[in-house]
Every structure is written in C-alpha cells, then in structure tokens.
Scaffold this motif. Structure first.
Motif, mmCIF file in Angstrom:
data_model
loop_
_atom_site.group_PDB
_atom_site.id
_atom_site.type_symbol
_atom_site.label_atom_id
_atom_site.label_comp_id
_atom_site.label_asym_id
_atom_site.label_seq_id
_atom_site.Cartn_x
_atom_site.Cartn_y
_atom_site.Cartn_z
ATOM 1 N N LYS A 149 40.921 50.255 34.566
ATOM 2 C CA LYS A 149 41.067 49.365 33.435
ATOM 3 C C LYS A 149 42.598 48.540 33.265
ATOM 4 C CE LYS A 149 37.950 51.898 30.194
ATOM 5 N NZ LYS A 149 38.017 52.434 28.887
ATOM 6 N N ARG A 150 43.792 49.381 33.779
ATOM 7 C CA ARG A 150 44.684 48.793 33.729
ATOM 8 C C ARG A 150 45.048 47.888 34.971
ATOM 9 N NH1 ARG A 150 46.732 53.958 32.723
ATOM 10 N NH2 ARG A 150 47.208 54.199 34.786
ATOM 11 N N VAL A 151 44.545 48.395 36.110
ATOM 12 C CA VAL A 151 44.548 47.613 37.292
ATOM 13 C C VAL A 151 43.844 46.204 37.098
ATOM 14 C CG1 VAL A 151 43.800 47.317 39.616
ATOM 15 C CG2 VAL A 151 44.870 49.482 38.758
ATOM 16 N N VAL A 152 42.540 46.183 36.628
ATOM 17 C CA VAL A 152 41.622 45.067 36.085
ATOM 18 C C VAL A 152 42.350 44.177 35.050
ATOM 19 C CG1 VAL A 152 39.850 44.403 35.066
ATOM 20 C CG2 VAL A 152 39.626 46.233 36.465
ATOM 21 N N ARG A 153 43.026 44.937 33.977
ATOM 22 C CA ARG A 153 43.644 43.947 33.024
ATOM 23 C C ARG A 153 44.567 43.241 33.647
ATOM 24 N NH1 ARG A 153 42.557 48.169 29.262
ATOM 25 N NH2 ARG A 153 44.887 48.989 29.814
ATOM 26 N N GLU A 154 45.705 43.903 34.546
ATOM 27 C CA GLU A 154 46.995 43.408 35.157
ATOM 28 C C GLU A 154 46.424 42.059 36.103
ATOM 29 O OE1 GLU A 154 50.893 42.465 36.088
ATOM 30 O OE2 GLU A 154 49.897 43.055 34.325
ATOM 31 N N ARG B 292 45.809 35.946 36.906
ATOM 32 C CA ARG B 292 44.869 34.957 37.175
ATOM 33 C C ARG B 292 44.201 34.009 35.754
ATOM 34 N NH1 ARG B 292 43.035 35.160 42.756
ATOM 35 N NH2 ARG B 292 42.312 33.235 42.461
ATOM 36 N N GLN B 293 44.623 34.510 34.710
ATOM 37 C CA GLN B 293 44.162 34.132 33.519
ATOM 38 C C GLN B 293 43.791 32.607 33.474
ATOM 39 O OE1 GLN B 293 45.601 36.224 30.056
ATOM 40 N NE2 GLN B 293 44.075 35.331 28.666
ATOM 41 N N GLN B 294 44.954 31.724 33.810
ATOM 42 C CA GLN B 294 44.989 30.447 33.613
ATOM 43 C C GLN B 294 43.872 29.693 34.314
ATOM 44 O OE1 GLN B 294 46.659 28.792 31.220
ATOM 45 N NE2 GLN B 294 47.305 30.728 30.560
ATOM 46 N N HIS C 73 43.294 43.538 45.641
ATOM 47 C CA HIS C 73 42.587 42.687 46.627
ATOM 48 C C HIS C 73 41.324 42.279 46.423
ATOM 49 C CE1 HIS C 73 42.488 40.414 50.476
ATOM 50 N NE2 HIS C 73 41.621 41.356 50.872
ATOM 51 N N SER C 74 40.288 43.346 46.064
ATOM 52 C CA SER C 74 38.990 43.142 45.915
ATOM 53 C C SER C 74 38.860 42.254 44.476
ATOM 54 C CB SER C 74 38.557 44.583 45.473
ATOM 55 O OG SER C 74 37.194 44.421 45.096
ATOM 56 N N LEU C 75 39.676 42.410 43.419
ATOM 57 C CA LEU C 75 39.447 41.791 42.214
ATOM 58 C C LEU C 75 40.047 40.365 42.490
ATOM 59 C CD1 LEU C 75 40.968 44.159 39.840
ATOM 60 C CD2 LEU C 75 38.706 43.299 39.719
ATOM 61 N N ASP C 76 41.001 40.126 43.661
ATOM 62 C CA ASP C 76 41.502 38.582 43.477
ATOM 63 C C ASP C 76 40.455 37.842 44.138
ATOM 64 O OD1 ASP C 76 43.894 38.691 42.610
ATOM 65 O OD2 ASP C 76 44.794 39.246 44.623
ATOM 66 N N LYS C 77 39.534 38.432 45.195
ATOM 67 C CA LYS C 77 38.241 37.923 45.964
ATOM 68 C C LYS C 77 37.440 37.649 44.801
ATOM 69 C CE LYS C 77 38.543 40.166 50.389
ATOM 70 N NZ LYS C 77 37.673 41.206 51.075
ATOM 71 N N HIS C 78 37.133 38.638 44.042
ATOM 72 C CA HIS C 78 36.301 38.231 42.708
ATOM 73 C C HIS C 78 36.698 37.178 41.942
ATOM 74 C CE1 HIS C 78 33.457 41.599 43.748
ATOM 75 N NE2 HIS C 78 34.653 42.300 43.473
#
Length: 112
Positions: free
Chosen positions: A57-62, A67-69, A94-99
């Motif tokens: 959850k911490r990794v996802v939130r950060e 990338r929130q904007q 890296h995986s989250l950045d792709k998503h």
C-alpha cells in the motif's frame, strides 16, 4: 485523494477498464472531476502478513502521489497479484508506472 465509500469502489469495479501484469491489476474509470482518486484492495488471501500488505500500500500510494497530476479525472483501484515479489520495490514501482501510463492513455480526449 482517496476512494473511501463502498459505492465508489463498486462503481469502479463494475464499469472500469483494466491493466494487469503479474504484480498488480489496476482498474480505472473516468470520474468527471479535476482530481484523481486512489483505492487499494490488497487481499489478506494473497498477502498473509499485515506488514506485507502495508508495504504494498505504501509503494502504491507513493507511486500514485508522484503521477497524480497526470491521472487527474480518474478513479483508480489497485489490486495485488498472486505473483508479487516484495523484495524488489523498484520492480513494483516500474510495474505501477506502466499501469499509470496505460490509464493516462485511456483517458477521454476531452478531459485534460
């Protein structure tokens, strides 16, 4: 900016587009607002230890915060995959950045 109400989660689960890999499944849906909202659904069945669920959850939130904007106008729910490797946080980011990139590309042309 978080999804908190069960009705918000339900709407995203029912009508969303999705992006998946072995680490995460990310559901995203246009919300008609100027901001992005994040929800996480990290199942106890997949990650038994609370410490592991909290790390994800911490990794996802950060990652979302950075990338929130770019994600403005989306409601996003992140689900953890069975094959997630917790020892490599860089791989998770890296995986989250792709998503996030896939979600941004799926945004309607008129919003943003």
């Amino acid at each position: 900016m978080r999804l908190l109400k069960p009705a918000d989660f339900k709407r995203v689960f029912q009508k969303s587009s999705r992006s998946s890999d072995r680490n995460f499944t990310v559901l995203f849906l246009a919300n008609g607002k100027a901001t992005a909202r994040l929800g996480t659904a990290i199942a106890k069945k997949i990650l038994k230890r609370a410490v592991d669920r909290n790390l994800v959850k911490r990794v996802v939130r950060e990652s979302f915060r950075l990338r929130q904007q770019e994600l403005a106008g989306l409601d996003v729910v992140v689900l953890c995959g069975r094959g997630v490797k917790l020892d490599d946080k860089q791989q998770l980011r890296h995986s989250l950045d792709k998503h996030w990139t896939r979600a941004i590309q799926a945004l309607p042309a008129n919003s943003g």
